[in-house]
Scaffold this active site. Structure first.
Site: not given
Length: 530
Positions: A269, A273, A309
């Site tokens: 993460h 990514h 996100h």
């Protein structure tokens, strides 16, 4: 030729990417905190004439300095070169230093990946270290676990000395103020990028819609700035800068702040990514069924959601935050904890960068609300909810993309697909992502074992394997969603993704079988010896 005359032409300041420069303060030989510079094997004291501002100490690397004298409180670049050469407290090698300076162009950036040290890297060789304590997070958020569970071991001197240079792309020195960037034509807008933005990276960007896009290679070619470079390019590609009259300086500032809010220490993460998800979202937005209906507003919200996100992801999952009574779990009442935090972090960066300061109040509110709706949809615990809705719409053939609410729902589905699209990539890319996410899972499991917590599902390295995790993930999460996505798009890309998915699943099953056979053979040999 003296050092001063050789260096002074190179010391013209670049733009301060994230914040306007502060006025210089009176020169002082004392700096709060103990400042030390590490140059190769030397550890002399560097007396900075300008204290590091508090607003800098409270950030995690969302800024890039040039080697201008403003960092040291000198108005004249020549004074800086004299400071470098004449200061008795700063050691600089006499041979070859000017050549390295000419090659590096003097970019200085900083990061604070831990809670006790601030590093300002200069020219990739000089490291300024502040032992003054500070809070690593901004906006009153604390993404790191606030007890010493996730602290990584400190970097050794040897590792630090060979660490690769990571500096943010800087603006060229020819531009003086933000208003010069308004309404710049797309042909001339390339010149605002650093010289590093070119060559092979530029060639890769020309194929930004290719599903075989290698984000790992692109991240290396952009010197660790894949998210900033790709997102900026896609904003231009879709004409969003001209359509929404975005200030290029504010846009670059926003993207830099977003990239730096991802934790580099996370194996999975991280900003790479986010760049990968953004590229996948771009591919989906180009699908014929989507492209004919989506508006510039939809594209803007979709790309922003993809880039932000997973902002500020702490590298652990929601059950870990809940079981450790983390304040984020309490704040969001154990519901979509991480997704809520990603959304609020993105909104705060939007406000701080003032990217949409020219929007009306209603437009800003709509942007934040839709951005949150997209990011919250990536909560994996809501997978069945969205999958059921999509199936119902497809079965009843009542998806009308001229309806704004239906388009937004499909943007949610597109972002969910982009977020878990790794198994649909080629085997070479998919395998790397699978190993990275498993590494992050196992790291969490190690922490839970160390502190005698219940080990979360998929996080026990002693009972789980990468192959086993991926087979389950593909079977129960990825494949059902992408089958329905293929029903919606009915495109070559969707069939390509399903093809990769099947091949990758077969590859993982083959590896699992080999591992199982190898363990059985080992156990058999051990029994024979006994």
């Amino acid at each position: 030729m003296s050092n001063a005359s050789a260096l002074s032409p190179l010391l013209t300041p670049f733009f301060l990417l994230c914040f306007p420069q502060r006025p210089c303060v009176p020169r002082s030989r004392s700096v709060p905190g103990s400042m030390a510079v590490c140059y190769q094997y030397q550890l002399p004291v560097l007396p900075l004439d300008r204290p590091v501002p508090k607003h800098v100490l409270s950030r995690r690397g969302a800024i890039s300095f040039s080697s201008s004298s403003s960092l040291f409180g000198c108005a004249n670049p020549r004074l800086l070169s004299q400071t470098f050469t004449n200061s008795s407290n700063l050691w600089i090698p006499s041979s070859g230093w000017e050549e390295r300076f000419l090659e590096r162009r003097g970019a200085i950036s900083y990061e604070s990946s831990d809670q006790t040290a601030l590093y300002i890297r200069m020219l990739g060789d000089v490291r300024v270290r502040s032992r003054a304590g500070f809070q690593p997070e901004r906006r009153d958020s604390h993404p790191y676990i606030d007890f010493r569970l996730l602290h990584l071991p400190p970097e050794t001197g040897e590792l630090a000395s060979v660490r690769k240079i990571r500096r943010l792309l800087s603006f060229q020195r020819y531009f003086r103020s933000a208003h010069l960037f308004r309404d710049v034509s797309s042909l001339n807008s390339l010149c605002i990028l650093d010289d590093d933005y070119g060559g092979q990276a530029l060639c890769m960007l020309e194929k930004n819609g290719n599903w075989n896009f290698d984000i790992f290679l692109f991240d290396r070619l952009t010197n660790g700035n894949s998210l900033v470079t790709l997102a900026f390019h896609l904003f231009k590609y879709h004409g969003l800068i001209e359509h929404f009259k975005l200030d290029l300086v504010k846009l670059r500032r926003f993207l830099v702040m977003v990239q730096e809010d991802y934790h580099r220490n996370n194996p999975y993460h991280n900003a790479v990514h986010a760049a990968d998800v953004t590229q996948a979202m771009h591919c989906y937005l180009k699908e014929a069924k989507f492209a004919a209906s989506v508006s510039p507003w939809d594209i803007l919200v979709g790309l922003l959601a993809a880039a932000t996100h997973d902002m500020d992801h702490p590298g652990v999952n929601q059950p870990f935050l809940i079981k450790t009574s983390h304040h984020l779990a309490n704040l969001y009442k154990n519901t979509s904890v991480l997704e809520n935090h990603h959304w609020r972090s993105a909104v705060c960066v939007l406000h701080e960068s003032k990217l949409f300061s020219h929007f009306s109040v209603e437009e800003s509110y709509q942007m934040e609300r839709q951005l949150g709706s997209l990011i919250l949809a990536t909560d994996i615990s809501r997978q069945n909810e969205f999958l059921s809705q999509l199936r119902t719409h497809l079965d009843m053939s009542d998806l009308y993309l001229n309806d704004a609410s239906h388009r937004h729902f499909m943007l949610q589905i597109a972002l969910k697909c982009a977020d878990i699209s790794n198994p649909c990539r080629t085997w070479e890319l998919s395998k790397q992502w699978s190993e990275k996410v498993s590494q992050e899972f196992f790291h969490q499991g190690d922490i839970e074992r160390r502190y005698k917590l219940d080990i979360s599902k998929l996080c026990d390295r002693h009972t789980e394997t990468v192959a086993n995790i991926q087979i389950g993930f593909i079977t129960y999460v990825v494949k059902p969603l992408f089958v329905e996505w293929s029903r919606f798009t009915n495109s070559t890309l969707s069939q390509t993704m399903l093809g990769h998915l099947s091949l990758n699943n077969a590859s993982w099953k083959g590896l699992l079988q080999e591992q199982t056979q190898s363990r059985e053979d080992t156990n058999s040999v051990c029994r024979e010896k006994d």
